[in-house]
Design a protein around this motif. Structure first.
Motif, mmCIF file in Angstrom:
data_model
loop_
_atom_site.group_PDB
_atom_site.id
_atom_site.type_symbol
_atom_site.label_atom_id
_atom_site.label_comp_id
_atom_site.label_asym_id
_atom_site.label_seq_id
_atom_site.Cartn_x
_atom_site.Cartn_y
_atom_site.Cartn_z
ATOM 1 N N ALA A 99 59.352 121.373 -5.356
ATOM 2 C CA ALA A 99 59.007 121.823 -5.942
ATOM 3 C C ALA A 99 58.265 120.698 -6.566
ATOM 4 C CB ALA A 99 60.243 121.273 -7.241
ATOM 5 N N ASP A 100 59.049 119.507 -6.047
ATOM 6 C CA ASP A 100 58.446 117.229 -6.608
ATOM 7 C C ASP A 100 57.262 117.408 -5.403
ATOM 8 O OD1 ASP A 100 60.217 117.745 -3.909
ATOM 9 O OD2 ASP A 100 60.691 116.093 -3.995
ATOM 10 N N GLN A 101 56.169 118.232 -4.357
ATOM 11 C CA GLN A 101 55.968 117.526 -3.720
ATOM 12 C C GLN A 101 54.275 118.206 -3.817
ATOM 13 O OE1 GLN A 101 56.633 116.116 -0.679
ATOM 14 N NE2 GLN A 101 58.125 115.503 -1.386
ATOM 15 N N GLU A 102 54.545 119.453 -5.027
ATOM 16 C CA GLU A 102 53.509 120.317 -5.776
ATOM 17 C C GLU A 102 53.714 119.614 -7.461
ATOM 18 O OE1 GLU A 102 51.223 120.878 -4.029
ATOM 19 O OE2 GLU A 102 52.657 121.202 -2.087
ATOM 20 N N PRO A 103 52.866 118.473 -7.487
ATOM 21 C CA PRO A 103 52.808 118.115 -8.491
ATOM 22 C C PRO A 103 51.742 118.408 -9.630
ATOM 23 C CG PRO A 103 52.007 116.439 -7.306
ATOM 24 C CD PRO A 103 52.625 117.513 -6.664
ATOM 25 N N GLU A 104 50.688 118.961 -9.584
ATOM 26 C CA GLU A 104 49.505 119.923 -9.916
ATOM 27 C C GLU A 104 50.363 121.222 -10.516
ATOM 28 O OE1 GLU A 104 46.184 119.695 -7.731
ATOM 29 O OE2 GLU A 104 46.487 117.897 -7.090
ATOM 30 N N GLY A 106 52.335 123.570 -12.735
ATOM 31 C CA GLY A 106 53.029 123.610 -14.011
ATOM 32 C C GLY A 106 54.475 124.007 -13.915
ATOM 33 N N TYR A 107 54.171 125.331 -12.942
ATOM 34 C CA TYR A 107 55.611 125.672 -12.946
ATOM 35 C C TYR A 107 56.626 124.846 -12.306
ATOM 36 C CZ TYR A 107 59.336 129.103 -12.133
ATOM 37 O OH TYR A 107 60.422 129.937 -11.762
ATOM 38 N N LEU A 108 56.196 124.084 -10.939
ATOM 39 C CA LEU A 108 56.891 123.309 -10.080
ATOM 40 C C LEU A 108 57.445 122.263 -10.688
ATOM 41 C CD1 LEU A 108 54.933 123.800 -7.120
ATOM 42 C CD2 LEU A 108 57.400 125.122 -7.353
ATOM 43 N N ARG A 109 56.632 121.636 -11.114
ATOM 44 C CA ARG A 109 57.151 120.548 -12.292
ATOM 45 C C ARG A 109 58.007 120.834 -13.216
ATOM 46 N NH1 ARG A 109 51.436 119.011 -13.470
ATOM 47 N NH2 ARG A 109 51.170 120.030 -15.537
ATOM 48 N N ALA A 110 57.965 122.110 -13.680
ATOM 49 C CA ALA A 110 59.178 121.657 -15.109
ATOM 50 C C ALA A 110 60.117 122.549 -14.136
ATOM 51 C CB ALA A 110 59.114 123.882 -15.532
ATOM 52 N N LYS A 111 60.259 123.230 -12.755
ATOM 53 C CA LYS A 111 61.225 122.891 -12.540
ATOM 54 C C LYS A 111 62.607 121.619 -11.507
ATOM 55 C CE LYS A 111 63.536 126.555 -10.888
ATOM 56 N NZ LYS A 111 64.273 127.212 -10.803
ATOM 57 N N GLY A 219 48.255 127.515 -8.645
ATOM 58 C CA GLY A 219 47.823 126.443 -9.569
ATOM 59 C C GLY A 219 46.884 124.848 -9.076
ATOM 60 N N ALA A 220 47.719 124.660 -7.860
ATOM 61 C CA ALA A 220 47.324 123.750 -6.542
ATOM 62 C C ALA A 220 47.299 123.872 -5.634
ATOM 63 C CB ALA A 220 48.877 122.740 -7.101
ATOM 64 N N LYS A 221 47.095 123.033 -4.766
ATOM 65 C CA LYS A 221 46.694 123.131 -3.722
ATOM 66 C C LYS A 221 48.216 122.401 -2.554
ATOM 67 C CE LYS A 221 44.018 120.650 0.465
ATOM 68 N NZ LYS A 221 44.108 119.612 1.403
ATOM 69 N N VAL A 222 48.135 123.051 -1.765
ATOM 70 C CA VAL A 222 49.747 123.049 -1.236
ATOM 71 C C VAL A 222 50.126 122.692 0.214
ATOM 72 C CG1 VAL A 222 49.991 125.015 0.335
ATOM 73 C CG2 VAL A 222 51.398 124.036 -0.969
ATOM 74 N N GLY A 223 50.443 121.162 0.150
ATOM 75 C CA GLY A 223 50.068 120.574 1.603
ATOM 76 C C GLY A 223 50.777 121.620 2.925
ATOM 77 N N GLU A 224 50.281 121.174 4.134
ATOM 78 C CA GLU A 224 50.963 122.172 5.275
ATOM 79 C C GLU A 224 52.181 122.490 5.498
ATOM 80 O OE1 GLU A 224 49.722 120.873 9.126
ATOM 81 O OE2 GLU A 224 49.795 122.710 9.938
ATOM 82 N N ARG A 225 52.924 121.701 4.538
ATOM 83 C CA ARG A 225 54.835 121.844 5.232
ATOM 84 C C ARG A 225 55.099 121.532 3.520
ATOM 85 N NH1 ARG A 225 56.481 123.883 9.887
ATOM 86 N NH2 ARG A 225 55.157 124.230 11.457
#
Ligand SMILES: NC(=O)c1ccc[n+]([C@@H]2O[C@H](COP(=O)([O-])OP(=O)(O)OC[C@H]3O[C@@H](n4cnc5c(N)ncnc54)[C@H](OP(=O)(O)O)[C@@H]3O)[C@@H](O)[C@H]2O)c1
Length: 251
Positions: A99-104, A106-111, A219-225
């Protein structure tokens, strides 16, 4: 133990209630349907009275950025205030690996904001971060649909069946507070585009999956791992192919 499961009528919550009941605990499901609203605070203090453990598996009905943040922060604050007043000894919350790896997102920022309310409360807690549920792979894939193609990232996911989530979460609920974050995940990491191809093949769906590392997830590009758990994660047993074969009738 008396264990109150907020969101206990939901997909994971109802399975957790069944597991805890089978182990001989007094497991109580609480949600708006039972008169308990963690956002307005209605019914929360009454529902938590006498609880040894409180489990938060609620989810926001709206994933709009402002709404979802308001939901998780307010809901968690109300729960913890009632737990402090009632002397509840353990707060367990289900969050998301990476959750903290995808700051773009909104849902994960809320988690992450939800996790921070728990950590800063001073109450005994366990945060259980899970990878994506097998049950949501289809809808995650559908988010990339454009006519006859589905455009998806090849970042690795490690999908876990809801039954495994509930089983591993139950272990954390009946254990003493970890006062830390633990991770759970499925047994194998598979790129999202490949998960979608397997799902389409299972469904006999003729659409084509196009691999695009830039394609967004939430809503965000996601890192490979970014969405796979660390080496210490507790892993479920159900492989994605077996889950597809055994749980999902082809469309
Ligand atoms: N999807 C994933 O891949 C994934 C991965 C890791 C973690 N998670 C997390 O897992 C958690 C549970 O997910 P789920 O799929 O089991 O959720 P779900 O099936 O949508 O259930 C959500 C529950 O929350 C309750 N709820 C909604 N608003 C509420 C409120 N204001 N007050 C009290 N309860 C309320 C619902 O009650 P009603 O039915 O009465 O509305 C329902 O019992 C979520 O926090 C999610 O972030 C999900």
């Amino acid at each position: 133990m008396k264990i109150v499961v907020l969101g206990g009528t939901g997909m994971i919550g109802s399975k957790v209630i069944a597991n805890l009941t089978e182990r001989g605990h007094e497991a109580v499901a609480a949600s708006p349907d039972t008169g308990v609203n963690t956002v307005t605070g209605e019914g929360v203090a009454d529902a938590l009275r006498g609880a040894d453990v409180v489990v938060d598996v609620t989810n926001s009905p709206s994933w709009d950025e402002q709404a979802v943040r308001h939901f998780f922060v307010t809901s968690t604050g109300n729960q913890l205030a009632a737990e402090e007043a009632g002397g509840v000894g353990h707060h367990v919350v289900l969050s998301i690996v990476g959750a903290d790896q995808e700051p773009e997102s909104g849902y994960l920022r809320a988690k992450v904001a939800q996790e921070n309310v728990v950590k800063e409360s001073g109450r005994p807690y366990t945060i259980v971060r899970s990878t994506q549920f097998c049950e949501f792979v289809r809808s995650i894939a559908e988010a990339g649909a454009e006519g006859d193609i589905i455009r998806l990232t090849n970042a690795y996911f490690q999908p876990i069946a809801a039954d495994d989530v509930a089983r591993l979460l139950t272990e954390a609920i009946v254990a003493p507070p970890a006062n830390a974050t633990i991770e759970i995940g499925g047994p194998e990491a598979i790129p999202l585009d490949e998960l979608a191809r397997r799902t389409l093949a299972h469904d006999g769906d003729p659409r084509t999956v196009v691999t695009d590392p830039e394609a967004p997830y939430f809503g965000a590009k996601v890192g490979e791992r970014a969405l796979t758990p660390g080496a210490d994660a507790r892993l479920g047993e159900v492989r994605f192919d077996d889950w597809l074969a055994n749980n999902v009738p082809p469309k």
